[in-house]
Design an enzyme around this catalytic site. Structure first.
Site, PDB file in Angstrom:
ATOM      1  N   GLY A 261       0.796  -1.224   0.000  1.00  0.00           N
ATOM      2  CA  GLY A 261       0.000   0.000   0.000  1.00  0.00           C
ATOM      3  C   GLY A 261       0.823   1.266   0.000  1.00  0.00           C
ATOM      4  O   GLY A 261       1.760   1.404  -0.786  1.00  0.00           O
ATOM      5  N   ASP A 288       2.703   5.096 -11.809  1.00  0.00           N
ATOM      6  CA  ASP A 288       2.141   6.187 -12.617  1.00  0.00           C
ATOM      7  C   ASP A 288       0.652   6.361 -12.361  1.00  0.00           C
ATOM      8  O   ASP A 288       0.157   7.488 -12.243  1.00  0.00           O
ATOM      9  CB  ASP A 288       2.411   5.922 -14.105  1.00  0.00           C
TER      10      ASP A 288
HETATM   11  N1  LIG Z   1       1.063  -6.180  -5.878  1.00  0.00           N
HETATM   12  C1  LIG Z   1       0.286  -5.123  -5.603  1.00  0.00           C
HETATM   13  N2  LIG Z   1      -0.947  -5.303  -5.082  1.00  0.00           N
HETATM   14  C2  LIG Z   1      -1.768  -4.271  -4.793  1.00  0.00           C
HETATM   15  N3  LIG Z   1      -1.419  -2.982  -5.011  1.00  0.00           N
HETATM   16  C3  LIG Z   1      -0.199  -2.731  -5.530  1.00  0.00           C
HETATM   17  C4  LIG Z   1       0.706  -3.787  -5.853  1.00  0.00           C
HETATM   18  N4  LIG Z   1       1.829  -3.234  -6.360  1.00  0.00           N
HETATM   19  C5  LIG Z   1       1.620  -1.899  -6.349  1.00  0.00           C
HETATM   20  N5  LIG Z   1       0.413  -1.592  -5.864  1.00  0.00           N
HETATM   21  C6  LIG Z   1      -0.176  -0.262  -5.672  1.00  0.00           C
HETATM   22  O1  LIG Z   1       0.466   0.648  -6.552  1.00  0.00           O
HETATM   23  C7  LIG Z   1       1.160   1.636  -5.796  1.00  0.00           C
HETATM   24  C8  LIG Z   1       2.460   1.971  -6.489  1.00  0.00           C
HETATM   25  O2  LIG Z   1       3.255   0.815  -6.541  1.00  0.00           O
HETATM   26  P1  LIG Z   1       4.817   0.812  -6.190  1.00  0.00           P
HETATM   27  O3  LIG Z   1       5.011   1.181  -4.774  1.00  0.00           O
HETATM   28  O4  LIG Z   1       5.334  -0.494  -6.658  1.00  0.00           O
HETATM   29  O5  LIG Z   1       5.308   2.034  -7.069  1.00  0.00           O
HETATM   30  P2  LIG Z   1       6.512   2.131  -8.097  1.00  0.00           P
HETATM   31  O6  LIG Z   1       7.703   1.430  -7.542  1.00  0.00           O
HETATM   32  O7  LIG Z   1       6.634   3.557  -8.435  1.00  0.00           O
HETATM   33  O8  LIG Z   1       5.873   1.329  -9.289  1.00  0.00           O
HETATM   34  P3  LIG Z   1       6.381   1.110 -10.776  1.00  0.00           P
HETATM   35  O9  LIG Z   1       6.868  -0.301 -10.794  1.00  0.00           O
HETATM   36  O10 LIG Z   1       5.139   1.325 -11.564  1.00  0.00           O
HETATM   37  O11 LIG Z   1       7.441   2.128 -11.034  1.00  0.00           O
HETATM   38  C9  LIG Z   1       1.325   1.082  -4.390  1.00  0.00           C
HETATM   39  O12 LIG Z   1       1.361   2.122  -3.432  1.00  0.00           O
HETATM   40  C10 LIG Z   1       0.078   0.218  -4.256  1.00  0.00           C
HETATM   41  O13 LIG Z   1      -0.999   1.012  -3.812  1.00  0.00           O
END
Ligand SMILES: Nc1ncnc2c1ncn2[C@@H]1O[C@H](COP(=O)(O)OP(=O)(O)OP(=O)(O)O)[C@@H](O)[C@H]1O
Length: 346
Positions: A261, A288
């Site tokens: 989250g 994004d």
């Molecule tokens: N496996 C998952 N299940 C549920 N929600 C997810 C999952 N992965 C990501 N999210 C949601 O998407 C949001 C952004 O994901 P993450 O923290 O991986 O960002 P990021 O590293 O910037 O992602 P990206 O890989 O797109 O660059 C998280 O805060 C969460 O709310």
């Protein structure tokens, strides 16, 4: 709501070349992959499309190269309804390119060749922010920092909400980055980016950042190490790190925690938001979707925790589908997930 939120995105456009792999290769290793795909991407363009699908009116300002990829990228986001009058062609530059490897569990590794994105200058960025009637400016770090700073300064002068997704991770908080952060109202970072900024904060004298208790904690209860480029995340939890990062300038900070989250801090205190349980297919685009949803909701006057919950729903939906722009959810999908409908029903 008084009509759609109007959002300006000043940022990158890349062509994404994606290969699915059984595991991410080690240094010097070649891994045989499966399907390959060529799809429109770039954090700026992705967040512009995400915001449009979530119901905002979006104007994008950026640069593509004088090549076929550039035309395809402009057409792709125009087809989504993004205003592309400010997406110009840089002479003598190639369109930005991202090489993406996606593992079967959805995790990814990405290398970006910035190309034309690196040529976006401060004057263009400043004019962009001065030339519209948007409520909020959304920035990422795939264009030069001085362009971000110029756009942010102008947007702030005009009373717009300035949102920065500090991705990819800043390698250092130099004077320019420090100036940019002081112009930001809402900072969004993932674990690695939060760790890098936190380390920089702790290195700065008189930072007021909480001390390290000697335990190699992750950002959220030790579940993940939060390591990026060898930087260990020092905070006990995401909310505490978000609160600490507020001292860099932004009034509101949200840290995304993948499948755990998000956490955040603002003038009303800190909070945690649980992820929506989904079957992860491809993490590309989650960040994004999250940033666009959060920026729109905050610009529309939603409280930070409620905006973060909506953003978590958008991020969760993005991981259930493959690709960057192709995986971005629509407002109705997000509304349905928030209302308790399982993801994937639509
Ligand atoms: N496996 C998952 N299940 C549920 N929600 C997810 C999952 N992965 C990501 N999210 C949601 O998407 C949001 C952004 O994901 P993450 O923290 O991986 O960002 P990021 O590293 O910037 O992602 P990206 O890989 O797109 O660059 C998280 O805060 C969460 O709310």
């Amino acid at each position: 709501m008084s009509g759609p939120v109007r959002l300006l995105v000043v940022g990158s456009l890349n062509m994404d070349l994606t290969v699915t792999v059984p595991r991410l290769p080690e240094c010097g290793e070649t891994v045989l992959g499966g399907d390959a795909a060529r799809t429109p991407g770039g954090k700026g363009a992705n967040q512009a499309v995400a915001a449009r699908r979530l119901g905002a009116e979006v104007r994008m300002v950026g640069l593509v190269g004088d090549d076929v990829f550039g035309d395809q990228l402009r057409e792709a986001i125009a087809a989504e309804g993004v205003d592309v009058a400010g997406v110009e062609t840089a002479a003598d530059a190639a369109t930005g390119l991202a090489m993406i490897m996606v593992r079967s569990d959805g995790e990814n590794a990405i290398a970006v060749a910035p190309g034309a994105n690196a040529a976006l200058g401060p004057d263009t960025a400043r004019d962009a922010a001065g030339g519209g009637a948007e409520k909020a400016l959304l920035l990422q770090l795939e264009i030069p920092v001085d362009a971000c700073e110029a756009a942010a300064a102008e947007a702030r002068r005009r009373g717009m909400l300035v949102v920065l997704n500090a991705a990819p991770s800043p390698r250092a908080v130099d004077a320019r980055m420090a100036r940019l952060l002081r112009l930001v109202d809402l900072l969004i970072v993932n674990e690695g980016e939060a760790a890098a900024l936190y380390q920089a904060l702790r290195r700065s004298p008189g930072s007021g950042a909480p001390g390290h208790d000697g335990v190699h904690d992750g950002l959220h209860d030790g579940v993940h190490a939060g390591v990026q480029d060898g930087v260990q995340a020092p905070g006990r939890d995401g909310a505490a790190v978000a609160e600490a990062l507020r001292s860099l300038g932004p009034d509101r900070v949200v840290v995304t925690l993948g499948a755990d989250g998000a956490a955040g801090a603002g003038p009303d205190g800190t909070f945690r938001v649980a992820a929506f349980p989904v079957t992860a297919v491809d993490a590309v685009g989650a960040g994004d979707a999250f940033c666009a949803a959060l920026a729109i909701a905050v610009a529309d006057g939603t409280s930070l925790p409620a905006a973060a919950r909506r953003a978590c729903a958008a991020g969760a939906l993005a991981v259930t589908r493959r690709g960057a722009q192709g995986s971005l959810p629509r407002a109705a999908d997000v509304d349905a997930l928030l209302a308790g409908e399982p993801a994937g029903r639509r």
